[in-house]
Design an enzyme around this catalytic site. Structure first.
Site, PDB file in Angstrom:
ATOM      1  N   HIS A   1      13.410   5.470  13.463  1.00 61.01           N
ATOM      2  CA  HIS A   1      13.207   5.700  12.034  1.00 61.01           C
ATOM      3  C   HIS A   1      14.005   6.919  11.589  1.00 61.01           C
ATOM      4  CE1 HIS A   1      11.017   6.156   8.216  1.00 61.01           C
ATOM      5  NE2 HIS A   1      10.590   4.930   8.400  1.00 61.01           N
TER       6      HIS A   1
ATOM      7  N   ASP B   1       0.787  -1.234   0.000  1.00 63.70           N
ATOM      8  CA  ASP B   1       0.000   0.000   0.000  1.00 63.70           C
ATOM      9  C   ASP B   1       0.818   1.283   0.000  1.00 63.70           C
ATOM     10  OD1 ASP B   1       1.054  -0.045   2.606  1.00 63.70           O
ATOM     11  OD2 ASP B   1      -0.763  -0.950   3.417  1.00 63.70           O
TER      12      ASP B   1
ATOM     13  N   ARG C   1       2.414   8.216   9.763  1.00 61.04           N
ATOM     14  CA  ARG C   1       2.019   9.615   9.622  1.00 61.04           C
ATOM     15  C   ARG C   1       0.985  10.024  10.661  1.00 61.04           C
ATOM     16  NH1 ARG C   1       3.447  12.382   4.936  1.00 61.04           N
ATOM     17  NH2 ARG C   1       4.801  11.121   3.593  1.00 61.04           N
TER      18      ARG C   1
ATOM     19  N   GLU D   1      -0.095  -9.265  -0.905  1.00 58.01           N
ATOM     20  CA  GLU D   1      -0.681  -8.742   0.342  1.00 58.01           C
ATOM     21  C   GLU D   1      -1.907  -7.886   0.026  1.00 58.01           C
ATOM     22  OE1 GLU D   1       1.636  -7.582   4.236  1.00 58.01           O
ATOM     23  OE2 GLU D   1       0.841  -5.732   3.373  1.00 58.01           O
TER      24      GLU D   1
ATOM     25  N   GLU E   1      -2.157   4.802   3.288  1.00 56.96           N
ATOM     26  CA  GLU E   1      -2.084   3.399   2.881  1.00 56.96           C
ATOM     27  C   GLU E   1      -3.451   2.769   2.603  1.00 56.96           C
ATOM     28  OE1 GLU E   1       1.697   4.297   5.155  1.00 56.96           O
ATOM     29  OE2 GLU E   1      -0.440   4.708   5.451  1.00 56.96           O
TER      30      GLU E   1
ATOM     31  N   HIS F   1       6.491   5.406  13.591  1.00 55.57           N
ATOM     32  CA  HIS F   1       6.853   6.187  12.411  1.00 55.57           C
ATOM     33  C   HIS F   1       5.665   6.607  11.568  1.00 55.57           C
ATOM     34  CE1 HIS F   1       6.235   2.281  10.489  1.00 55.57           C
ATOM     35  NE2 HIS F   1       6.098   2.944   9.357  1.00 55.57           N
TER      36      HIS F   1
END
Length: 397
Positions: free
Chosen positions: A258, A113, A228, A135, A149, A226
């Site tokens: 990250h 994604d 958003r 996936e 995503e 990490h």
């Protein structure tokens, strides 16, 4: 119904051609999950794989591919400092579109994604190249979480020719959305295949800051964040929670941090110079698997950790309110804890201090696969090409 397990693929798809299959990806998680399939396809004389790296996660991606013995055939190197999502997606799509016709591909495989997934699928669609989605079918039910995503994977599903769903639930999501059942195969998640390989080949800790870990008697909490939706105020809450946990007796918190500046600029002021907190750069995959194996608890908003922790029998606290990977939550080995300091500390402390609660969560589950997903993926792709060859033969007769 969608195929739950793979059968015997055809030995050949045609007398004169071997299908060329391009893997297009650009992030570390994509590399981890595509790597077992790439390496299997390299050994399979029925296919000619082509590895296209967008470079969306430049440094971490290169390290991961090297670990799996993979060298990209094509490097796009799209990343620039502080690019927006739109800029990243546009650059990948533009560069793929400029070169795609030259590659002569029979299918494109995209994973999951990411911006690379969406751009890779769009470029293939616009060039009338079949799309295989690895996936496929994960859904949180909220178009804005995770962002972007959830939207990316829904959009890709609309133009996919072969959906490789990791779980029965994922296949059911696709069927509800109108995907053809004969174009869906349930394979298991290839992350479990990669995890098994890494666990069997887990090295000693090369990172100097972790050199004492083998003999450290403290409870080890491995943490990362990490996403958003964790940026800004939630990241401050997460950082404060990790500091509070590290102040408890006999607890050490280890954080592979990250590289994104939106993460580092918030986290480092909290985490630096804390006696029981160890901050390291993102670790090579096998080293990270060694760290997970050594851990007592995993706290993360990472999709990989949601799958890897429960597969290893490590209680996993997921720093999210909803998830597209509910299988481990339902199995009782992962728990959604949100991103508030109080909730994170409370849930982690309960696991650290209550042996019964810990033992209920500390058990391996195969919620995401049995480590044989790669074989099912290869067989499903073989059947897809065999069906296409048979269809073309019928049309020509």
């Amino acid at each position: 119904m969608a195929t739950a397990v793979a059968g015997d693929p055809s030995d050949s798809f045609g007398e004169t051609t071997i299908p060329k299959v391009a893997f297009i990806f650009g992030t570390r998680p994509e590399a981890i999950k595509c790597a077992p399939v790439i390496n299997a396809m390299k050994l399979d004389r029925r296919f000619e794989p082509l590895v296209v790296s967008t470079g969306q996660h430049r440094e971490m991606l290169d390290i991961t591919l090297t670990e799996f013995g993979i060298r990209p055939d094509i490097e796009l190197n799209v990343m620039q400092p502080r690019q927006t999502l739109s800029q990243v997606t546009h650059r990948i799509l533009e560069m793929l579109s400029m070169q795609m016709e030259q590659w002569g591909m029979d299918a494109v495989i995209v994973h999951g994604d990411t911006a690379s997934t969406l751009a890779g699928a769009l470029a293939a669609f616009q060039h009338r190249i079949p799309i295989i989605h690895l996936e496929a079918g994960l859904r949180s039910g909220n178009i804005a979480s995770p962002f972007p995503e959830e939207a990316n994977r829904r959009l890709v599903a609309q133009i996919t020719d072969l959906h490789l769903a990791p779980t029965i639930r994922s296949s059911e999501n696709l069927i509800r959305e109108g995907a053809r059942e004969d174009r869906i195969t349930v394979t298991g998640n290839t992350v479990v295949d990669a995890l098994h390989w890494a666990a069997e080949n887990a090295p000693a800790f090369a990172e100097p800051a972790l050199a004492d870990l083998k003999n450290d008697t403290r409870r080890i909490v491995v943490a990362s964040a990490h996403r958003r939706e964790s940026w800004g105020a939630p990241m401050h809450e997460i950082a404060r929670a990790l500091v509070q946990l590290s102040s408890q007796e006999n607890v050490r918190v280890i954080i592979p941090l990250h590289k994104n500046l939106a993460v580092r600029e918030v986290m480092l002021p909290y985490l630096s110079n804390q006696a029981n907190i160890t901050v390291v750069d993102p670790l090579p995959y096998r080293n990270f698997c060694s760290l997970m194996l050594r851990s007592d608890i995993i706290i993360s908003d990472s999709s990989g950790a949601e799958e890897e922790g429960p597969s290893l029998g490590k209680p996993t606290l997921v720093l999210r309110d909803i998830t597209e990977r509910p299988e481990a939550v339902e199995a009782g080995t992962a728990r959604l804890v949100g991103r508030s300091t109080a909730r994170i500390v409370s849930e982690a402390t309960r696991l650290l201090r209550d042996p019964d609660e810990y033992s209920r969560m500390a058990r391996p589950v195969d919620a995401y696969g049995d480590g044989k997903a790669t074989t099912r993926v290869i067989d499903a792709i073989a059947r897809y090409f065999a069906a296409q060859t048979a269809r073309e033969a019928r049309l020509a007769s």
